[in-house]
Design an enzyme around this catalytic site. Structure first.
Site, PDB file in Angstrom:
ATOM      1  N   GLY A   1       0.819  -1.211   0.000  1.00 25.59           N
ATOM      2  CA  GLY A   1       0.000   0.000   0.000  1.00 25.59           C
ATOM      3  C   GLY A   1       0.846   1.250   0.000  1.00 25.59           C
ATOM      4  O   GLY A   1       2.051   1.195  -0.248  1.00 25.59           O
ATOM      5  N   ASN A   2       0.210   2.375   0.236  1.00 29.39           N
ATOM      6  CA  ASN A   2       0.926   3.649   0.292  1.00 29.39           C
ATOM      7  C   ASN A   2       0.302   4.525   1.375  1.00 29.39           C
ATOM      8  O   ASN A   2      -0.702   4.154   1.973  1.00 29.39           O
ATOM      9  CB  ASN A   2       0.931   4.331  -1.084  1.00 29.39           C
ATOM     10  N   ARG A   3       0.908   5.667   1.617  1.00 26.97           N
ATOM     11  CA  ARG A   3       0.508   6.482   2.754  1.00 26.97           C
ATOM     12  C   ARG A   3      -0.564   7.526   2.421  1.00 26.97           C
ATOM     13  O   ARG A   3      -0.809   8.430   3.205  1.00 26.97           O
ATOM     14  CB  ARG A   3       1.742   7.151   3.371  1.00 26.97           C
ATOM     15  N   SER A   4      -1.208   7.420   1.276  1.00 23.04           N
ATOM     16  CA  SER A   4      -2.247   8.394   0.941  1.00 23.04           C
ATOM     17  C   SER A   4      -3.464   8.209   1.862  1.00 23.04           C
ATOM     18  O   SER A   4      -3.985   7.109   2.011  1.00 23.04           O
ATOM     19  CB  SER A   4      -2.666   8.206  -0.514  1.00 23.04           C
TER      20      SER A   4
ATOM     21  N   ALA B   1      -3.866   7.752  -4.983  1.00 19.71           N
ATOM     22  CA  ALA B   1      -2.518   7.230  -5.219  1.00 19.71           C
ATOM     23  C   ALA B   1      -2.679   5.769  -5.643  1.00 19.71           C
ATOM     24  O   ALA B   1      -3.134   4.931  -4.858  1.00 19.71           O
ATOM     25  CB  ALA B   1      -1.678   7.334  -3.957  1.00 19.71           C
TER      26      ALA B   1
END
Ligand code: C5P
Length: 228
Positions: free
Chosen positions: A29-32, A96
């Protein structure tokens, strides 16, 4: 809001960050957080638009009054946004989206082997959803992309944004600087909006809601120019 300048507009916003599963319990995943996209959806709604929010793993509450489509992976987001974009006046790709996903998704939880010192993950490319929309006929649909960049130099940041707008066929590209302490999950943002021919249409900084209003001001003025 006093301004109802988006009345009659159908606006689609993607927000959050995709998660690409590895197995039933793990993902890449990502931090958005989804804050900027949700702010755009809320502001568009307040300005009279009919809003479809494509929500990818939001870390904040969903705004009331939008048609919400929940997705998790890039492929799900692609399906949802492609459906919703049909006949929309504006598509804002604030989410994102993961560039890669695991080549295989294990049916059961991946195990470590005794004695392993590491492991290699095989990833495959996800489709570029924005570029897909940008390079298909989309008459009457203003496409707004985002670019989260860690580039510290302002000129180089602009160049990255210009190249990205062009490559993806977006009408507007909103560039913001992100990093360990900037951008993601914050309540404030600083952006540069790039338009056709790479022109800097505007810059904005402040709360994500105030940045959303500025982005929508540009959307309104671009739409009236296009309609004129
Ligand atoms: O290439 P980059 O990820 O920096 O581009 C960011 C923009 O492209 C965002 O608007 C994002 O929503 C979109 N994007 C996409 N599909 C991908 C990757 C990014 O639509 N696979």
């Amino acid at each position: 809001s006093a301004r109802r300048d988006l009345a009659g507009f159908r606006v689609v916003v993607t927000a959050g960050g995709t998660r690409e599963p590895l197995d039933p319990v793990r993902f890449l995943g990502n931090r958005s957080s989804g804050k900027q996209g949700v702010a755009i959806a809320e502001a568009a709604l307040a300005r009279g638009a009919e809003v479809t929010l494509i929500a990818a793993n939001l870390e904040i509450g969903e705004p009331a009054g939008c048609d919400i489509r929940r997705v998790s992976t890039a492929l799900e987001l692609q399906q949802a946004v492609t459906d919703a974009a049909n006949g929309a006046d504006v598509v804002v790709m604030a989410a994102a989206v993961a560039d890669y996903r695991p080549a295989d998704v294990s049916e059961s939880k991946l195990k470590k082997d005794a004695g392993d010192v590491g492991m290699t993950l095989e990833l495959v490319r996800n489709p570029d959803i924005l570029a897909g929309l940008g390079h298909a006929p989309h008459d009457g649909t203003l496409l707004v992309g985002f670019a989260a960049e860690t580039e510290p130099d302002d000129d180089r940041l602009l160049e990255l944004g210009r190249a990205k707008r062009e490559a993806k066929g977006a009408d507007l590209l909103v560039v913001n600087r992100v990093g360990w302490n900037e951008g993601f999950a914050r309540d404030e943002n600083a952006v540069v909006v790039i338009g056709h021919d790479g022109v800097v249409v505007t810059r904005a900084h402040g709360t994500k809601m105030s940045v959303a209003e500025v982005i929508l001001d540009v959307v309104v003025s671009e739409s009236t120019t296009a309609a004129a």
